[in-house]
Design an enzyme around this catalytic site. Structure first.
Site, PDB file in Angstrom:
ATOM      1  N   ARG A   1     -20.751 -30.349  28.971  1.00 38.34           N
ATOM      2  CA  ARG A   1     -19.666 -31.350  29.056  1.00 38.34           C
ATOM      3  C   ARG A   1     -19.454 -32.013  27.702  1.00 38.34           C
ATOM      4  O   ARG A   1     -20.361 -32.067  26.886  1.00 38.34           O
ATOM      5  CB  ARG A   1     -20.046 -32.464  30.042  1.00 38.34           C
ATOM      6  CG  ARG A   1     -20.210 -32.023  31.447  1.00 38.34           C
ATOM      7  CD  ARG A   1     -20.693 -33.184  32.281  1.00 38.34           C
ATOM      8  NE  ARG A   1     -19.846 -34.359  32.098  1.00 38.34           N
ATOM      9  CZ  ARG A   1     -20.122 -35.560  32.599  1.00 38.34           C
ATOM     10  NH1 ARG A   1     -21.199 -35.764  33.296  1.00 38.34           N
ATOM     11  NH2 ARG A   1     -19.295 -36.573  32.401  1.00 38.34           N
TER      12      ARG A   1
ATOM     13  N   GLY B   1     -27.034 -37.365  26.070  1.00 38.43           N
ATOM     14  CA  GLY B   1     -27.108 -38.818  25.914  1.00 38.43           C
ATOM     15  C   GLY B   1     -26.377 -39.524  27.031  1.00 38.43           C
ATOM     16  O   GLY B   1     -25.441 -38.971  27.623  1.00 38.43           O
TER      17      GLY B   1
ATOM     18  N   THR C   1     -25.108 -43.666  28.499  1.00 39.91           N
ATOM     19  CA  THR C   1     -24.951 -45.091  28.212  1.00 39.91           C
ATOM     20  C   THR C   1     -25.281 -45.899  29.467  1.00 39.91           C
ATOM     21  O   THR C   1     -25.046 -45.441  30.597  1.00 39.91           O
ATOM     22  CB  THR C   1     -23.508 -45.454  27.788  1.00 39.91           C
ATOM     23  OG1 THR C   1     -22.609 -44.933  28.763  1.00 39.91           O
ATOM     24  CG2 THR C   1     -23.165 -44.901  26.429  1.00 39.91           C
TER      25      THR C   1
ATOM     26  N   GLY D   1     -23.152 -55.112  23.373  1.00 42.34           N
ATOM     27  CA  GLY D   1     -23.356 -54.552  24.714  1.00 42.34           C
ATOM     28  C   GLY D   1     -24.151 -53.256  24.736  1.00 42.34           C
ATOM     29  O   GLY D   1     -24.199 -52.578  25.761  1.00 42.34           O
TER      30      GLY D   1
ATOM     31  N   TYR E   1     -28.671 -48.403  23.632  1.00 45.01           N
ATOM     32  CA  TYR E   1     -28.056 -47.206  23.037  1.00 45.01           C
ATOM     33  C   TYR E   1     -28.161 -47.249  21.500  1.00 45.01           C
ATOM     34  O   TYR E   1     -28.517 -46.263  20.852  1.00 45.01           O
ATOM     35  CB  TYR E   1     -26.602 -47.141  23.483  1.00 45.01           C
ATOM     36  CG  TYR E   1     -25.847 -45.896  23.105  1.00 45.01           C
ATOM     37  CD1 TYR E   1     -25.832 -44.786  23.951  1.00 45.01           C
ATOM     38  CD2 TYR E   1     -25.117 -45.826  21.921  1.00 45.01           C
ATOM     39  CE1 TYR E   1     -25.112 -43.644  23.617  1.00 45.01           C
ATOM     40  CE2 TYR E   1     -24.400 -44.693  21.588  1.00 45.01           C
ATOM     41  CZ  TYR E   1     -24.391 -43.604  22.438  1.00 45.01           C
ATOM     42  OH  TYR E   1     -23.672 -42.475  22.105  1.00 45.01           O
TER      43      TYR E   1
ATOM     44  N   PRO F   1     -21.529 -39.244  15.269  1.00 46.60           N
ATOM     45  CA  PRO F   1     -20.114 -39.298  15.655  1.00 46.60           C
ATOM     46  C   PRO F   1     -19.650 -40.740  15.835  1.00 46.60           C
ATOM     47  O   PRO F   1     -20.431 -41.618  16.212  1.00 46.60           O
ATOM     48  CB  PRO F   1     -20.080 -38.577  17.014  1.00 46.60           C
ATOM     49  CG  PRO F   1     -21.391 -37.869  17.144  1.00 46.60           C
ATOM     50  CD  PRO F   1     -22.362 -38.686  16.335  1.00 46.60           C
ATOM     51  N   GLY F   2     -18.374 -40.931  15.582  1.00 48.42           N
ATOM     52  CA  GLY F   2     -17.740 -42.187  15.975  1.00 48.42           C
ATOM     53  C   GLY F   2     -17.259 -42.065  17.409  1.00 48.42           C
ATOM     54  O   GLY F   2     -17.892 -41.407  18.236  1.00 48.42           O
TER      55      GLY F   2
HETATM   56  N1  CAA Z   1     -17.811 -59.328  19.996  1.00 48.65           N
HETATM   57  C1  CAA Z   1     -17.903 -60.575  20.509  1.00 48.65           C
HETATM   58  N2  CAA Z   1     -17.777 -60.846  21.803  1.00 48.65           N
HETATM   59  C2  CAA Z   1     -17.550 -59.829  22.636  1.00 48.65           C
HETATM   60  C3  CAA Z   1     -17.457 -58.494  22.177  1.00 48.65           C
HETATM   61  C4  CAA Z   1     -17.580 -58.267  20.784  1.00 48.65           C
HETATM   62  N3  CAA Z   1     -17.487 -57.042  20.253  1.00 48.65           N
HETATM   63  N4  CAA Z   1     -17.254 -57.687  23.217  1.00 48.65           N
HETATM   64  C5  CAA Z   1     -17.224 -58.490  24.321  1.00 48.65           C
HETATM   65  N5  CAA Z   1     -17.403 -59.779  23.955  1.00 48.65           N
HETATM   66  C6  CAA Z   1     -17.433 -60.945  24.794  1.00 48.65           C
HETATM   67  C7  CAA Z   1     -16.312 -60.982  25.788  1.00 48.65           C
HETATM   68  O1  CAA Z   1     -15.172 -61.556  25.220  1.00 48.65           O
HETATM   69  C8  CAA Z   1     -16.896 -61.841  26.899  1.00 48.65           C
HETATM   70  O2  CAA Z   1     -16.860 -63.182  26.475  1.00 48.65           O
HETATM   71  P1  CAA Z   1     -16.600 -64.361  27.533  1.00 48.65           P
HETATM   72  O3  CAA Z   1     -17.748 -64.313  28.489  1.00 48.65           O
HETATM   73  O4  CAA Z   1     -16.553 -65.590  26.672  1.00 48.65           O
HETATM   74  O5  CAA Z   1     -15.267 -64.032  28.165  1.00 48.65           O
HETATM   75  C9  CAA Z   1     -18.332 -61.354  26.873  1.00 48.65           C
HETATM   76  O6  CAA Z   1     -18.608 -60.861  25.574  1.00 48.65           O
HETATM   77  C10 CAA Z   1     -18.570 -60.179  27.817  1.00 48.65           C
HETATM   78  O7  CAA Z   1     -19.155 -60.674  28.854  1.00 48.65           O
HETATM   79  P2  CAA Z   1     -19.420 -59.740  30.080  1.00 48.65           P
HETATM   80  O8  CAA Z   1     -20.051 -60.580  31.106  1.00 48.65           O
HETATM   81  O9  CAA Z   1     -18.188 -58.946  30.418  1.00 48.65           O
HETATM   82  O10 CAA Z   1     -20.499 -58.745  29.462  1.00 48.65           O
HETATM   83  P3  CAA Z   1     -21.141 -57.481  30.079  1.00 48.65           P
HETATM   84  O11 CAA Z   1     -22.609 -57.636  30.058  1.00 48.65           O
HETATM   85  O12 CAA Z   1     -20.502 -57.080  31.350  1.00 48.65           O
HETATM   86  O13 CAA Z   1     -20.795 -56.418  28.972  1.00 48.65           O
HETATM   87  C11 CAA Z   1     -19.596 -54.824  27.787  1.00 48.65           C
HETATM   88  C12 CAA Z   1     -19.499 -56.046  28.670  1.00 48.65           C
HETATM   89  C13 CAA Z   1     -20.462 -53.766  28.445  1.00 48.65           C
HETATM   90  C14 CAA Z   1     -20.231 -55.153  26.458  1.00 48.65           C
HETATM   91  C15 CAA Z   1     -18.195 -54.283  27.615  1.00 48.65           C
HETATM   92  O14 CAA Z   1     -17.505 -55.166  26.800  1.00 48.65           O
HETATM   93  C16 CAA Z   1     -18.158 -52.927  26.978  1.00 48.65           C
HETATM   94  O15 CAA Z   1     -18.259 -51.906  27.657  1.00 48.65           O
HETATM   95  N6  CAA Z   1     -18.013 -52.849  25.650  1.00 48.65           N
HETATM   96  C17 CAA Z   1     -17.928 -51.578  24.952  1.00 48.65           C
HETATM   97  C18 CAA Z   1     -19.261 -51.116  24.530  1.00 48.65           C
HETATM   98  C19 CAA Z   1     -19.069 -49.824  23.786  1.00 48.65           C
HETATM   99  O16 CAA Z   1     -18.380 -49.716  22.790  1.00 48.65           O
HETATM  100  N7  CAA Z   1     -19.730 -48.788  24.267  1.00 48.65           N
HETATM  101  C20 CAA Z   1     -19.575 -47.513  23.663  1.00 48.65           C
HETATM  102  C21 CAA Z   1     -19.657 -46.464  24.704  1.00 48.65           C
HETATM  103  S1  CAA Z   1     -19.233 -44.872  24.050  1.00 48.65           S
HETATM  104  C22 CAA Z   1     -20.518 -44.490  23.099  1.00 48.65           C
HETATM  105  O17 CAA Z   1     -21.519 -45.147  23.047  1.00 48.65           O
HETATM  106  C23 CAA Z   1     -20.395 -43.217  22.302  1.00 48.65           C
HETATM  107  C24 CAA Z   1     -20.673 -43.454  20.892  1.00 48.65           C
HETATM  108  O18 CAA Z   1     -21.740 -43.042  20.430  1.00 48.65           O
HETATM  109  C25 CAA Z   1     -19.677 -44.073  20.028  1.00 48.65           C
END
Ligand code: CAA
Length: 240
Positions: free
Chosen positions: A12, A84, A86, A143, A147, A177-178
């Site tokens: 996948r 991998g 998440t 978050g 990872y 990778p990005g």
């Molecule tokens: N900087 C600052 N604040 C941030 C932020 C950031 N980058 N991202 C989210 N926040 C804040 C939100 O605004 C929110 O603030 P409030 O509570 O004041 O509204 C808070 O953080 C989030 O609170 P949650 O209760 O929603 O947090 P959560 O524990 O449910 O987590 C999260 C949310 C999982 C972090 C979600 O924002 C998310 O999925 N983010 C993306 C993470 C990401 O990029 N993952 C990559 C996956 S793909 C991969 O990993 C492949 C690769 O190699 C590139």
């Protein structure tokens, strides 16, 4: 005879693209997977690459899985540690289980697979290991303490093992990778992903095939002087 390559998580996403590219480059590919049998069957029917089921987080399963591949396809010269997962969440919400699962799969899997293949590669004085890291292991990501730690660990693991393999003709490299257009990235909330994409200079997500072609480059027989390196492929999002 064609060299045998094992691609973990190879049915996948980025792994599928790597399996396809290695096959096209003349390798005999074993695509490992842990989960969905139906998807793996479909993959084999579509692509013509045999899929082997084991969990890379399970040490004994990796040792047994590699033996099975070797008995069916021949000695394994190439390992691509791509599997991998998440389990994203802020520290406040992240459970110990979410930490352990990501560490055991993403980083532990690299140890398990390299351990399984290492003696054979040393005996034959040839090996190619490519570990799939991540931009989020280089730069961190809100978050993703689990990872980011595991992927950052992959980059250290790569540099250490490269030193151990160098005199035996084994190269060990990483790709970071990005954000690539896969199911894993599609699971990021849409508003969060839109903000991430807005910060990618190239202006789009990457394609899995854009990672796969770098794997082919690194594992080539001619690549014996490239070891311990990390190739960042992220559309300019993080220049490391
Ligand atoms: N900087 C600052 N604040 C941030 C932020 C950031 N980058 N991202 C989210 N926040 C804040 C939100 O605004 C929110 O603030 P409030 O509570 O004041 O509204 C808070 O953080 C989030 O609170 P949650 O209760 O929603 O947090 P959560 O524990 O449910 O987590 C999260 C949310 C999982 C972090 C979600 O924002 C998310 O999925 N983010 C993306 C993470 C990401 O990029 N993952 C990559 C996956 S793909 C991969 O990993 C492949 C690769 O190699 C590139």
């Amino acid at each position: 005879m064609a060299r045998v390559a094992v691609v973990t998580g190879g049915t996948r996403g980025i792994g599928e693209a790597i399996s396809v590219a290695l096959k096209a480059a003349g390798y005999t590919v074993a695509a490992n997977y842990a989960g969905n049998d139906e998807r793996a069957k479909d993959f084999t029917a579509r692509i013509g690459i045999k899929a082997f089921k084991w969990d890379v987080a399970d040490y004994d399963a990796c040792i047994a899985g590699l033996k099975q591949v070797e008995s069916e396809l021949g000695a394994v010269d190439v390992i691509v540690n791509n599997a991998g997962i998440t389990r994203d969440g802020t520290m406040k919400k992240m459970s110990r289980t979410a930490w352990d699962e990501v560490m055991d799969t993403n980083l532990g899997g690299c140890y398990n697979m390299c351990k399984a293949a290492w003696d054979g590669m040393n005996e034959r004085k040839f090996g190619r290991v490519v570990n799939i890291g991540s931009i989020n292991g280089q730069a961190g990501q809100y978050g993703q303490v689990n990872y980011a730690a595991a992927k950052s660990g992959i980059h250290g693991f790569t540099k250490a093992l490269a030193q151990e393999g160098a005199r035996a003709g084994i190269t060990v490299n990483a790709i970071a990778p990005g954000y690539i257009d896969t199911d894993m990235v599609a699971a990021v909330p849409a508003d969060v992903l839109a903000k991430i994409v807005a910060r990618i200079p190239v202006g789009r997500l990457g394609q899995a095939s854009e990672i796969a072609r770098a794997v082919c480059f690194l594992v080539a027989d001619e690549g014996g002087f490239i070891t311990g390196s990390t190739l960042s492929i992220n559309g300019g999002q993080h220049m490391y």
